[in-house]
Design an enzyme around this catalytic site. Structure first.
Site, PDB file in Angstrom:
ATOM      1  N   GLU A  19       0.787  -1.255  -0.042  1.00  0.00           N
ATOM      2  CA  GLU A  19       0.319  -0.361  -0.002  1.00  0.00           C
ATOM      3  C   GLU A  19       1.142   1.394  -0.217  1.00  0.00           C
ATOM      4  O   GLU A  19       0.564   2.115  -0.382  1.00  0.00           O
ATOM      5  CB  GLU A  19      -1.031   0.021   1.345  1.00  0.00           C
ATOM      6  CG  GLU A  19      -1.625   1.288   1.496  1.00  0.00           C
ATOM      7  CD  GLU A  19      -3.147   0.495   2.226  1.00  0.00           C
ATOM      8  OE1 GLU A  19      -3.217  -0.739   3.042  1.00  0.00           O
ATOM      9  OE2 GLU A  19      -3.386   1.609   3.463  1.00  0.00           O
ATOM     10  N   ASP A  20       1.442   1.705   0.729  1.00  0.00           N
ATOM     11  CA  ASP A  20       2.539   2.695   0.823  1.00  0.00           C
ATOM     12  C   ASP A  20       3.742   2.913   0.367  1.00  0.00           C
ATOM     13  O   ASP A  20       4.325   3.836   0.574  1.00  0.00           O
ATOM     14  CB  ASP A  20       2.717   2.947   2.246  1.00  0.00           C
ATOM     15  CG  ASP A  20       1.654   3.146   2.840  1.00  0.00           C
ATOM     16  OD1 ASP A  20       0.296   3.339   2.428  1.00  0.00           O
ATOM     17  OD2 ASP A  20       0.907   2.390   4.302  1.00  0.00           O
TER      18      ASP A  20
HETATM   19  P1  NDP Z   1      -6.299   9.615   6.688  1.00  0.00           P
HETATM   20  O1  NDP Z   1      -6.772   7.791   6.150  1.00  0.00           O
HETATM   21  O2  NDP Z   1      -5.580  10.382   6.013  1.00  0.00           O
HETATM   22  O3  NDP Z   1      -5.020   9.148   7.850  1.00  0.00           O
HETATM   23  C1  NDP Z   1      -4.856   8.019   8.677  1.00  0.00           C
HETATM   24  C2  NDP Z   1      -4.476   6.743   8.451  1.00  0.00           C
HETATM   25  O4  NDP Z   1      -3.309   7.413   8.179  1.00  0.00           O
HETATM   26  C3  NDP Z   1      -3.786   5.923   9.344  1.00  0.00           C
HETATM   27  O5  NDP Z   1      -5.348   5.053   8.879  1.00  0.00           O
HETATM   28  C4  NDP Z   1      -2.757   5.374   9.501  1.00  0.00           C
HETATM   29  O6  NDP Z   1      -2.944   4.474   8.127  1.00  0.00           O
HETATM   30  C5  NDP Z   1      -1.923   6.870   8.813  1.00  0.00           C
HETATM   31  N1  NDP Z   1      -0.975   7.143   9.463  1.00  0.00           N
HETATM   32  C6  NDP Z   1       0.320   7.902   9.834  1.00  0.00           C
HETATM   33  N2  NDP Z   1       0.428   8.670  10.298  1.00  0.00           N
HETATM   34  C7  NDP Z   1      -0.459   8.266  11.536  1.00  0.00           C
HETATM   35  C8  NDP Z   1      -1.070   9.021  12.868  1.00  0.00           C
HETATM   36  N3  NDP Z   1       0.175   9.656  13.883  1.00  0.00           N
HETATM   37  N4  NDP Z   1      -1.900   8.461  12.987  1.00  0.00           N
HETATM   38  C9  NDP Z   1      -3.117   8.252  12.761  1.00  0.00           C
HETATM   39  N5  NDP Z   1      -2.587   7.137  11.792  1.00  0.00           N
HETATM   40  C10 NDP Z   1      -1.395   7.398  11.528  1.00  0.00           C
HETATM   41  O7  NDP Z   1      -7.008  10.122   7.560  1.00  0.00           O
HETATM   42  P2  NDP Z   1      -8.747  10.130   7.222  1.00  0.00           P
HETATM   43  O8  NDP Z   1      -8.962  10.737   5.903  1.00  0.00           O
HETATM   44  O9  NDP Z   1      -9.784   8.852   8.030  1.00  0.00           O
HETATM   45  O10 NDP Z   1      -8.825  10.841   8.391  1.00  0.00           O
HETATM   46  C11 NDP Z   1      -9.883  10.835   9.510  1.00  0.00           C
HETATM   47  C12 NDP Z   1     -11.465  10.564   9.381  1.00  0.00           C
HETATM   48  O11 NDP Z   1     -11.810  13.195   9.574  1.00  0.00           O
HETATM   49  C13 NDP Z   1     -12.070  10.482   8.539  1.00  0.00           C
HETATM   50  O12 NDP Z   1     -13.014   9.811   8.983  1.00  0.00           O
HETATM   51  C14 NDP Z   1     -12.433  11.699   7.144  1.00  0.00           C
HETATM   52  O13 NDP Z   1     -13.849  11.676   7.278  1.00  0.00           O
HETATM   53  C15 NDP Z   1     -12.557  12.582   8.614  1.00  0.00           C
HETATM   54  N6  NDP Z   1     -11.710  13.788   7.531  1.00  0.00           N
HETATM   55  C16 NDP Z   1     -10.820  13.391   6.184  1.00  0.00           C
HETATM   56  C17 NDP Z   1     -10.745  15.009   5.808  1.00  0.00           C
HETATM   57  C18 NDP Z   1      -9.828  14.785   5.210  1.00  0.00           C
HETATM   58  O14 NDP Z   1      -8.845  15.258   4.030  1.00  0.00           O
HETATM   59  N7  NDP Z   1      -9.492  13.186   4.738  1.00  0.00           N
HETATM   60  C19 NDP Z   1     -10.529  16.008   5.872  1.00  0.00           C
HETATM   61  C20 NDP Z   1     -11.719  16.278   7.050  1.00  0.00           C
HETATM   62  C21 NDP Z   1     -11.950  14.990   7.857  1.00  0.00           C
HETATM   63  P3  NDP Z   1      -2.017   3.143   8.277  1.00  0.00           P
HETATM   64  O15 NDP Z   1      -1.871   2.203   8.705  1.00  0.00           O
HETATM   65  O16 NDP Z   1      -2.120   2.332   6.604  1.00  0.00           O
HETATM   66  O17 NDP Z   1      -0.353   3.319   8.153  1.00  0.00           O
END
Ligand code: NDP
Ligand code: ZN
Length: 180
Positions: free
Chosen positions: A64-65
């Site tokens: 994925e990354d």
């Molecule tokens: P993202 O998918 O952008 O980010 C979360 C993912 O990033 C995690 O699942 C993880 O995946 C990875 N990651 C890397 N570093 C971190 C860290 N320090 N903390 C947590 N995760 C990390 O998030 P979402 O788009 O899901 O955003 C969260 C919620 O906010 C959603 O429900 C969305 O609807 C809402 N939202 C989203 C916006 C957007 O621009 N996307 C804007 C406003 C609200 P891995 O296991 O692959 O590393």
């Protein structure tokens, strides 16, 4: 090869693949800390000793990354591990909202081992969202993330009681933290 050598081989491989990757937290922690945390969580909280599950956990974000291909995982770790990694890999061709919805829909269809990895992955990510989150994220966005994990985890229930109880405690703490 022995189990521990196989697991070390996976850590070595994943650390090379993720070498330039960083987490989204303020300190920009090296990305590899996350897959290692997921495998560690499986071993310590759930007592998982099955090497395929632990190896796939270490490798779970490589396709994925990073530039890692399925063929490369086949050649290096075998088809069984590659299939497990693929089960927990999002299709990056799709829009993010579609991908997130698919994860909710596909969770119940995952194999037992893939559900274990998904439980540990989302627990580790939610822990980061609560304690070491991306600096730009509002409490509202963190809560939206928490609620999305609940929908995915709903499809992974009755897999491992210890992982599920640990996740449930985390959600309870998260709801308090984010609404306080
Ligand atoms: P993202 O998918 O952008 O980010 C979360 C993912 O990033 C995690 O699942 C993880 O995946 C990875 N990651 C890397 N570093 C971190 C860290 N320090 N903390 C947590 N995760 C990390 O998030 P979402 O788009 O899901 O955003 C969260 C919620 O906010 C959603 O429900 C969305 O609807 C809402 N939202 C989203 C916006 C957007 O621009 N996307 C804007 C406003 C609200 P891995 O296991 O692959 O590393
Ligand atoms: Zn992950």
């Amino acid at each position: 090869m022995s189990t521990s050598t196989d697991i070390l081989a996976a850590i070595h491989f994943a650390s090379g693949k993720h070498r330039t990757g960083r987490r989204k937290n303020k300190a920009k922690t090296p990305y590899i800390n996350h897959p290692i945390a997921v495998a560690h969580h499986l071993a310590t909280v759930a007592g998982v000793s099955d090497s395929a599950t632990l190896i796939a956990a270490v490798l779970h974000d490589t396709i994925e990354d990073t530039e890692t291909t399925r063929e490369e995982l086949d050649a290096t770790f075998g088809v069984e591990i590659r299939q497990l990694v693929e089960e927990v890999t999002d299709d990056k061709e799709l829009d993010k909202e579609v991908r997130k919805q698919r994860q909710i829909e596909h969770a119940p269809e995952l194999s037992y081992r893939a559900k274990l990895i998904k439980l540990a992955d989302l627990t580790c990510n939610l822990t980061d969202v609560l304690d070491d989150h991306p600096s730009s994220w509002s409490n509202e966005r963190r809560m939206e993330y928490l609620e999305w994990t609940e929908q995915v985890i709903a499809g992974c229930r009755r897999t491992n009681e210890k992982l599920e109880q640990d996740y449930d405690r985390l959600v309870a703490r998260g709801r308090k933290l984010l609404s306080g």
